[in-house]
Design a protein around this motif. Structure first.
Motif, PDB file in Angstrom:
ATOM      1  N   PRO A   1       0.808  -1.204   0.000  1.00  0.00           N
ATOM      2  CA  PRO A   1       0.000   0.000   0.000  1.00  0.00           C
ATOM      3  C   PRO A   1       0.854   1.273   0.000  1.00  0.00           C
ATOM      4  O   PRO A   1       2.008   1.250   0.420  1.00  0.00           O
ATOM      5  CB  PRO A   1      -0.817  -0.114   1.284  1.00  0.00           C
ATOM      6  N   PHE A   2       0.232   2.367  -0.459  1.00  0.00           N
ATOM      7  CA  PHE A   2       0.883   3.664  -0.519  1.00  0.00           C
ATOM      8  C   PHE A   2       0.009   4.717   0.136  1.00  0.00           C
ATOM      9  O   PHE A   2      -1.215   4.640   0.079  1.00  0.00           O
ATOM     10  CB  PHE A   2       1.103   4.104  -1.976  1.00  0.00           C
ATOM     11  N   THR A   3       0.662   5.729   0.684  1.00  0.00           N
ATOM     12  CA  THR A   3      -0.007   6.953   1.098  1.00  0.00           C
ATOM     13  C   THR A   3       0.477   8.008   0.121  1.00  0.00           C
ATOM     14  O   THR A   3       1.679   8.249   0.018  1.00  0.00           O
ATOM     15  CB  THR A   3       0.376   7.347   2.537  1.00  0.00           C
ATOM     16  N   VAL A   4      -0.455   8.600  -0.616  1.00  0.00           N
ATOM     17  CA  VAL A   4      -0.093   9.584  -1.625  1.00  0.00           C
ATOM     18  C   VAL A   4      -0.655  10.944  -1.222  1.00  0.00           C
ATOM     19  O   VAL A   4      -1.850  11.074  -0.957  1.00  0.00           O
ATOM     20  CB  VAL A   4      -0.627   9.194  -3.024  1.00  0.00           C
ATOM     21  N   PHE A   5       0.234  11.937  -1.189  1.00  0.00           N
ATOM     22  CA  PHE A   5      -0.176  13.320  -0.987  1.00  0.00           C
ATOM     23  C   PHE A   5      -0.282  13.902  -2.394  1.00  0.00           C
ATOM     24  O   PHE A   5       0.726  14.148  -3.052  1.00  0.00           O
ATOM     25  CB  PHE A   5       0.835  14.057  -0.108  1.00  0.00           C
ATOM     26  N   ALA A   6      -1.524  14.057  -2.869  1.00  0.00           N
ATOM     27  CA  ALA A   6      -1.795  14.353  -4.272  1.00  0.00           C
ATOM     28  C   ALA A   6      -2.057  15.838  -4.513  1.00  0.00           C
ATOM     29  O   ALA A   6      -3.135  16.340  -4.181  1.00  0.00           O
ATOM     30  CB  ALA A   6      -2.995  13.528  -4.745  1.00  0.00           C
TER      31      ALA A   6
END
Length: 183
Positions: free
Chosen positions: A70-75
């Motif tokens: 999984p990833f945490t993306v600050f978009a």
């Protein structure tokens, strides 16, 4: 009378179902974000993230962000990219600048799934600040400013999380209002 009561129950049930549906699939850039779709499949539908999607494609990161994570993306939104000096995005998406673009984009990604509660817990444990190690390798600092989740990048720039906890099948997205920059 019985039909009227059943109709009223049906309307209430539909309203509650719609509320639950809306909570599970928040709107980002005018499009519902589905928790059963991956980061890329959701992002391509957001009209607020067309620049980010184009940059991800130019950097060759599509397959990575479609993987299990999984990833945490600050978009960052299109408006966030618009804050950069004129011509920056156009220059970064050129093939000869792929390494720099990749460095900037991977600076917006943290390995693992960190929803806002996990980030808040890390901030609390850190005495008001949490250092998050990005996939790029450098640190982002998270802290609260009132009720707003803030990020400070390696150059001292600040970004606000404007929409938190947009769950994906392979992680979570937090929409931000400023592009984060590594050193």
């Amino acid at each position: 009378m019985k039909k009227l009561i059943l109709s009223a129950i049906a309307v209430v049930t539909m309203a509650l179902t719609t509320q639950v549906y809306a909570q599970k699939n928040p709107m980002v850039g005018g499009a519902a974000m589905y928790a059963n779709k991956d980061i890329v499949d959701n992002a391509v539908n957001s009209k607020d993230h067309t620049t980010l999607v184009a940059a991800v494609k130019a950097a060759g990161l599509v397959e990575t962000l479609k993987s299990a994570g999984p990833f945490t993306v600050f978009a960052p939104t299109n408006a966030a990219f618009d804050k950069l000096p004129k011509g920056t995005v156009e220059t970064l998406v050129k093939p000869e600048n792929k390494a720099t673009l990749t460095k900037i984009l991977t600076y917006h990604v943290v390995a693992g799934k960190m929803d806002s509660k996990a980030i808040a817990a890390a901030i609390k444990a850190g005495g008001g600040k949490a250092e998050l190690t990005t996939v790029e390798g450098e640190k982002l600092t998270a802290h609260m400013m009132g009720k707003k989740l803030m990020l400070t990048d390696a150059k001292g720039g600040m970004s606000t999380v404007t929409i938190a906890d947009v769950n994906q099948s392979n992680g979570v997205i937090h929409v931000i209002d400023t592009v984060l920059m590594p050193k």
